[in-house]
Structure formats: structure tokens, C-alpha cells
Design a protein around this motif. Structure first.
Motif, PDB file in Angstrom:
ATOM      1  N   GLU A   4      -1.487 -11.973  13.974  1.00 37.48           N
ATOM      2  CA  GLU A   4      -1.719 -10.540  14.108  1.00 37.48           C
ATOM      3  C   GLU A   4      -1.991  -9.903  12.743  1.00 37.48           C
ATOM      4  N   GLY A   5      -3.122  -9.290  12.595  1.00 33.46           N
ATOM      5  CA  GLY A   5      -3.462  -8.576  11.368  1.00 33.46           C
ATOM      6  C   GLY A   5      -3.924  -9.459  10.223  1.00 33.46           C
ATOM      7  N   ILE A   6      -4.026 -10.763  10.451  1.00 33.10           N
ATOM      8  CA  ILE A   6      -4.401 -11.666   9.357  1.00 33.10           C
ATOM      9  C   ILE A   6      -5.811 -11.364   8.850  1.00 33.10           C
ATOM     10  N   VAL A   8      -6.497 -10.952  -5.158  1.00 37.71           N
ATOM     11  CA  VAL A   8      -5.369 -10.051  -5.390  1.00 37.71           C
ATOM     12  C   VAL A   8      -5.344  -8.929  -4.353  1.00 37.71           C
ATOM     13  N   LEU A   9      -4.122  -8.499  -4.067  1.00 44.87           N
ATOM     14  CA  LEU A   9      -3.891  -7.397  -3.147  1.00 44.87           C
ATOM     15  C   LEU A   9      -2.795  -6.536  -3.740  1.00 44.87           C
ATOM     16  N   GLY A  10      -3.085  -5.262  -3.948  1.00 42.28           N
ATOM     17  CA  GLY A  10      -2.114  -4.350  -4.531  1.00 42.28           C
ATOM     18  C   GLY A  10      -0.908  -4.135  -3.630  1.00 42.28           C
ATOM     19  N   LYS A  11       0.206  -3.784  -4.270  1.00 43.25           N
ATOM     20  CA  LYS A  11       1.468  -3.616  -3.547  1.00 43.25           C
ATOM     21  C   LYS A  11       1.381  -2.502  -2.503  1.00 43.25           C
ATOM     22  N   GLU A  12       0.745  -1.399  -2.828  1.00 42.66           N
ATOM     23  CA  GLU A  12       0.646  -0.288  -1.885  1.00 42.66           C
ATOM     24  C   GLU A  12      -0.156  -0.687  -0.647  1.00 42.66           C
ATOM     25  N   THR A  13      -1.274  -1.371  -0.858  1.00 47.14           N
ATOM     26  CA  THR A  13      -2.085  -1.842   0.269  1.00 47.14           C
ATOM     27  C   THR A  13      -1.291  -2.827   1.116  1.00 47.14           C
ATOM     28  N   PHE A  14      -0.591  -3.747   0.459  1.00 49.07           N
ATOM     29  CA  PHE A  14       0.223  -4.719   1.187  1.00 49.07           C
ATOM     30  C   PHE A  14       1.311  -4.017   2.000  1.00 49.07           C
ATOM     31  N   THR A  15       1.976  -3.035   1.411  1.00 51.39           N
ATOM     32  CA  THR A  15       3.036  -2.299   2.107  1.00 51.39           C
ATOM     33  C   THR A  15       2.485  -1.594   3.338  1.00 51.39           C
ATOM     34  N   ASN A  16       1.297  -0.997   3.215  1.00 50.12           N
ATOM     35  CA  ASN A  16       0.669  -0.338   4.367  1.00 50.12           C
ATOM     36  C   ASN A  16       0.338  -1.340   5.466  1.00 50.12           C
ATOM     37  N   LEU A  58       1.876  -4.155   5.930  1.00 50.35           N
ATOM     38  CA  LEU A  58       3.169  -4.619   6.432  1.00 50.35           C
ATOM     39  C   LEU A  58       3.703  -3.666   7.503  1.00 50.35           C
ATOM     40  N   ARG A  59       3.534  -2.382   7.264  1.00 54.34           N
ATOM     41  CA  ARG A  59       3.976  -1.383   8.250  1.00 54.34           C
ATOM     42  C   ARG A  59       3.158  -1.481   9.537  1.00 54.34           C
ATOM     43  N   LYS A  60       1.886  -1.801   9.375  1.00 51.14           N
ATOM     44  CA  LYS A  60       0.957  -1.818  10.507  1.00 51.14           C
ATOM     45  C   LYS A  60       1.080  -3.084  11.358  1.00 51.14           C
ATOM     46  N   HIS A  61       1.364  -4.226  10.709  1.00 50.07           N
ATOM     47  CA  HIS A  61       1.363  -5.517  11.413  1.00 50.07           C
ATOM     48  C   HIS A  61       2.667  -6.266  11.180  1.00 50.07           C
ATOM     49  N   SER A  62       3.190  -6.855  12.234  1.00 46.40           N
ATOM     50  CA  SER A  62       4.439  -7.613  12.105  1.00 46.40           C
ATOM     51  C   SER A  62       4.240  -8.933  11.373  1.00 46.40           C
TER      52      SER A  62
END
Length: 191
Positions: A20-22, A106-114, A116-120
Motif C-alpha cells: 500500500e502506497g509503495i 533521497v526522500l526528505g523527512k517531511e515528505t516521508f512523514t506525510n 507515513l500518515r497517509k499509508h500504513s
């Protein structure tokens, strides 16, 4: 669009049930080229990006009062992020340096956090990544305490021969906790 095939293959192989969300997550990564002898991570800083090694060689090390000690090398496609620093916002004790020209996603922390919230899928990825790191650290600690350098070198020959081909011998010696001269003697005895 960056070459994300190795990242996609990594997720398919290591986290096959976590889909999911990959695709969205993989598409959010940016490709960066990093020159040889560049510091990627420095102790005392906070990890702000999720980094995946697409191509190249990296050494990871600690800096003591009188010397640097190599603790790991990365030569295969894998995540190279200090996950503890990245997730908890703590400062890292690790350093990383490119030993060759690198291709890193690379993936920024803010993008990753968003994401993470969106996909389990992100939560299970983090849990699985931490479990693998703990297992690796426990095995590394056990081997370094219980095995002599000659046996550690033989293990490298069997399990990480790519290290012996891509990494300068003085870095391998540091990893094994011996001098380059001692490593040279070990290599002569084994061959």
C-alpha cells in the motif's frame, strides 16, 4: 524521473506484503549524484533524509580521540539512513563517507512523514527496518567479541567478497580492529 528500479526491487524482496502506497513513496524519491570522498552523514547532526544507495561504495565509521574506526560498508542497493536519528530526531554518532562516486535516492523527512500518515506501509517498513538493524548489530557485536580477526576476515571472504574488491585494505583493517600490517599477514596465511 530517477532510476528507482533497485529501490522497487528492494521493497519487493524485503517487504513483499507491504504494497500500500509503495508506488507513491518510490515516486517521491529524488536522484542525487555524490562525488567520491564526500561526507554524507556527520556525527552530532540529525538525519534529515531517507537515503537509498542505488550505486557506489560508502564507509560508515566512528571518530574516537585518536582514530577512526570503520563499523560498516555499503556496496549493495540498500537504505543507508541512520534510522534512529531519522525517526527520533536524535543526533547521530555515525559518520558516512563516499568511497566512490554515488548514485543515491533521497526522500526528505517531511515528505516521508506525510506519506507515513497517509499509508500504513510506512509504519511496518520502519518496524521491519529497525528489527533488521538490531539483528545486524547484535551479530556484528557478537562476532567482534568472540572471533579472532583471522576468522572475521574469512567470513568477509565468504559473505562479503565485494567489500574485499571495492574497499581499500586499510579500511578493512580498521573494520577488523587490526593494523594494515596485521591484515597483510592474515591475508598471506589464508592464501
Amino acid at each position: 524521473m530517477p532510476n528507482t528500479k533497485k529501490l522497487s526491487d528492494f521493497f519487493s524482496t524485503n517487504y513483499p506484503l507491504n504494497r500500500e502506497g509503495i508506488e507513491e513513496t518510490i515516486a517521491a524519491f529524488e536522484l542525487r549524484t555524490i562525488p567520491k570522498h564526500k561526507i554524507l552523514l556527520q556525527e552530532g547532526t540529525q538525519e534529515q533524509t531517507l537515503r537509498f544507495l542505488n550505486k557506489g561504495t560508502i564507509r560508515e565509521f566512528y571518530i574516537g580521540k585518536h582514530k577512526e574506526t570503520n563499523i560498516n560498508f555499503f556496496t549493495r542497493p540498500q537504505f543507508i539512513t541512520d534510522f534512529s536519528s531519522f525517526i527520533h530526531g536524535s543526533t547521530t554518532k555515525r559518520n558516512q563517507e563516499s568511497l566512490s562516486k554515488l548514485e543515491v535516492l533521497v526522500l526528505g523527512k517531511e515528505t516521508f512523514t506525510n506519506l507515513l500518515r497517509k499509508h500504513s506501509c510506512g509504519r511496518s517498513f520502519i518496524e521491519a527496518a529497525f528489527l533488521k538493524i538490531l539483528q545486524h548489530q547484535e551479530l556484528l557485536e557478537y562476532n567482534r567479541i568472540t572471533k579472532p580477526p583471522e576468522e572475521l576476515y574469512e567470513n568477509l571472504q565468504q559473505q562479503r567478497s565485494d567489500w574485499l574488491q571495492k574497499i581499500p585494505q586499510y579500511h578493512i583493517a580498521s573494520y577488523l580492529g587490526v593494523t594494515p600490517e596485521t591484515l597483510s599477514r592474515i591475508r598471506k596465511r589464508i592464501s
